[in-house]
Design a protein around this motif. Sequence first.
Motif, PDB file in Angstrom:
ATOM      1  N   GLU A  83       0.807  -1.223   0.000  1.00 33.72           N
ATOM      2  CA  GLU A  83       0.000   0.000   0.000  1.00 33.72           C
ATOM      3  C   GLU A  83       0.841   1.275   0.000  1.00 33.72           C
ATOM      4  N   VAL A  84       2.142   1.173   0.307  1.00 35.41           N
ATOM      5  CA  VAL A  84       2.967   2.388   0.253  1.00 35.41           C
ATOM      6  C   VAL A  84       3.791   2.463  -1.046  1.00 35.41           C
ATOM      7  N   GLN A  85       3.837   1.364  -1.784  1.00 38.86           N
ATOM      8  CA  GLN A  85       4.689   1.333  -2.988  1.00 38.86           C
ATOM      9  C   GLN A  85       4.388   2.439  -4.005  1.00 38.86           C
ATOM     10  N   PRO A  86       3.098   2.683  -4.366  1.00 41.60           N
ATOM     11  CA  PRO A  86       2.852   3.672  -5.429  1.00 41.60           C
ATOM     12  C   PRO A  86       3.385   5.062  -5.084  1.00 41.60           C
ATOM     13  N   LYS A  87       3.170   5.504  -3.844  1.00 40.06           N
ATOM     14  CA  LYS A  87       3.593   6.847  -3.450  1.00 40.06           C
ATOM     15  C   LYS A  87       5.125   6.947  -3.427  1.00 40.06           C
ATOM     16  N   ARG A 289     -10.487  -2.039  -5.314  1.00 41.33           N
ATOM     17  CA  ARG A 289     -11.078  -0.697  -5.146  1.00 41.33           C
ATOM     18  C   ARG A 289     -11.489  -0.470  -3.692  1.00 41.33           C
ATOM     19  N   GLU A 290     -12.091  -1.507  -3.098  1.00 38.18           N
ATOM     20  CA  GLU A 290     -12.528  -1.385  -1.700  1.00 38.18           C
ATOM     21  C   GLU A 290     -11.319  -1.111  -0.789  1.00 38.18           C
ATOM     22  N   TRP A 291     -10.222  -1.833  -1.007  1.00 38.54           N
ATOM     23  CA  TRP A 291      -9.012  -1.703  -0.174  1.00 38.54           C
ATOM     24  C   TRP A 291      -8.372  -0.327  -0.384  1.00 38.54           C
ATOM     25  N   TYR A 299      -8.227   3.646   7.130  1.00 36.30           N
ATOM     26  CA  TYR A 299      -8.410   2.279   7.651  1.00 36.30           C
ATOM     27  C   TYR A 299      -9.513   2.126   8.713  1.00 36.30           C
ATOM     28  N   PRO A 300     -10.693   2.760   8.569  1.00 37.94           N
ATOM     29  CA  PRO A 300     -11.705   2.630   9.624  1.00 37.94           C
ATOM     30  C   PRO A 300     -12.232   1.203   9.800  1.00 37.94           C
ATOM     31  N   VAL A 301     -12.517   0.518   8.701  1.00 37.65           N
ATOM     32  CA  VAL A 301     -13.084  -0.839   8.806  1.00 37.65           C
ATOM     33  C   VAL A 301     -12.016  -1.806   9.320  1.00 37.65           C
ATOM     34  N   LEU A 306     -10.105  -5.406  13.364  1.00 35.67           N
ATOM     35  CA  LEU A 306      -8.939  -5.878  14.120  1.00 35.67           C
ATOM     36  C   LEU A 306      -9.200  -5.760  15.621  1.00 35.67           C
ATOM     37  N   LYS A 307      -9.843  -4.630  16.026  1.00 36.86           N
ATOM     38  CA  LYS A 307     -10.140  -4.408  17.442  1.00 36.86           C
ATOM     39  C   LYS A 307     -11.096  -5.511  17.940  1.00 36.86           C
TER      40      LYS A 307
END
Length: 330
Positions: A83-87, A289-291, A299-301, A306-307
């Motif tokens: 998730e950090v690769q593109p930036k 797309r959802e991710w 990351y709300p969901v 996780l909680k």
Amino acid sequence: MVKVYHDGDADLSVLNGETIAVIGYGNQGRAQALNMRESGLEVIVGNIRDRSFARAQEDGFPAYPIAEAAERGTILFILLPDEVQPKVFESEIRPGLRPGKALVFAHGYNIHYGFLEPPEDVDVLLLAPRMVGRFVRELYERGTGAPVFMYAHQDASGRARERVLALARAIGASRVGAMEITFAEETELDHFTEHFVAPVISRAFILSFEVLTEMGYTPEAVVLELYASGELSEVAKAMAIDGLVKQLPLHSRTSQYGQLTYAERVMPDGEKELIRRIVREIKNGTFAREWQMEQQMGYPVFRRLLKRAMEHPINEAERRLKEQVSIKLS
Ligand code: NDP
């Protein structure tokens, strides 16, 4: 017939004169960097200045900020979280690219869904171990390796396939087998196991725990029986080595009969429709797309799920079990 390559198919000398820059010294980065260096390659590391950067230095690697490593390297392993690769790619890696360099990915996600678009004048390679990083290293040290999916997706240098084969050899993968499949197939299969197989197993444990404890069984005993003894991981190893069905004789005949007779009752053929739906959601990009949206919203969901999982009583049963039974697995 799928093509699987072994050490004899790969020539390490095609990497003479190349500088391998491992960008991201985490799970995969550390393991692959150490393996490649031991295979005789020149390896440098690019990382943000944090504990991983210090660890790369302690391990004896020349370590640089990511942008500098991308400048210095000719073959860049992109081993940052997906998730950090593109930036990071846009801001720090793209400026260091030159025609004929190569980008290597350990997972096809960003390329397959188009979140990261490399220029046309570099090689784009897949080298995706089917193993967590720690064992990519441990297996190499034992003289064997972890299998990989590999692919030369974009061949700008005219040497893309030779390069990826040599890299598969350098990380120890072609000692056991490097299987050639596309970025799309690697990504979709990887997500399938994450969206179906892993949740089926963990959900089976959670629901079993809830029902069994409701019915009066001892929580610690339930956890020990379900997974905490490590028996399951030994069975999983036997499945990998002997075969899914061929490992059955390791179990008593009563166990074998129970497993075989209940298999279709607990998961009837009708479940294939759910499997098809999950595959369609992966293939048509619904999950990606959802991710993507989940990341953009902070990351709300993910946090909520996780909680909830961390608060489940199974965690407390595990804690109490560990006070009394100390399990050490290899
Ligand atoms: P990690 O989570 O271990 O992170 C890799 C590195 O990236 C770490 O050094 C980390 O630093 C650094 N990093 C984290 N966030 C940032 C950021 N915002 N900017 C710059 N650097 C950052 O990654 P993995 O090794 O698990 O995954 C790397 C690739 O390998 C992914 O494509 C993944 O899909 C693939 N893969 C992973 C497997 C695994 O075993 N985990 C298995 C097969 C493939 P720090 O440590 O300081 O956080």
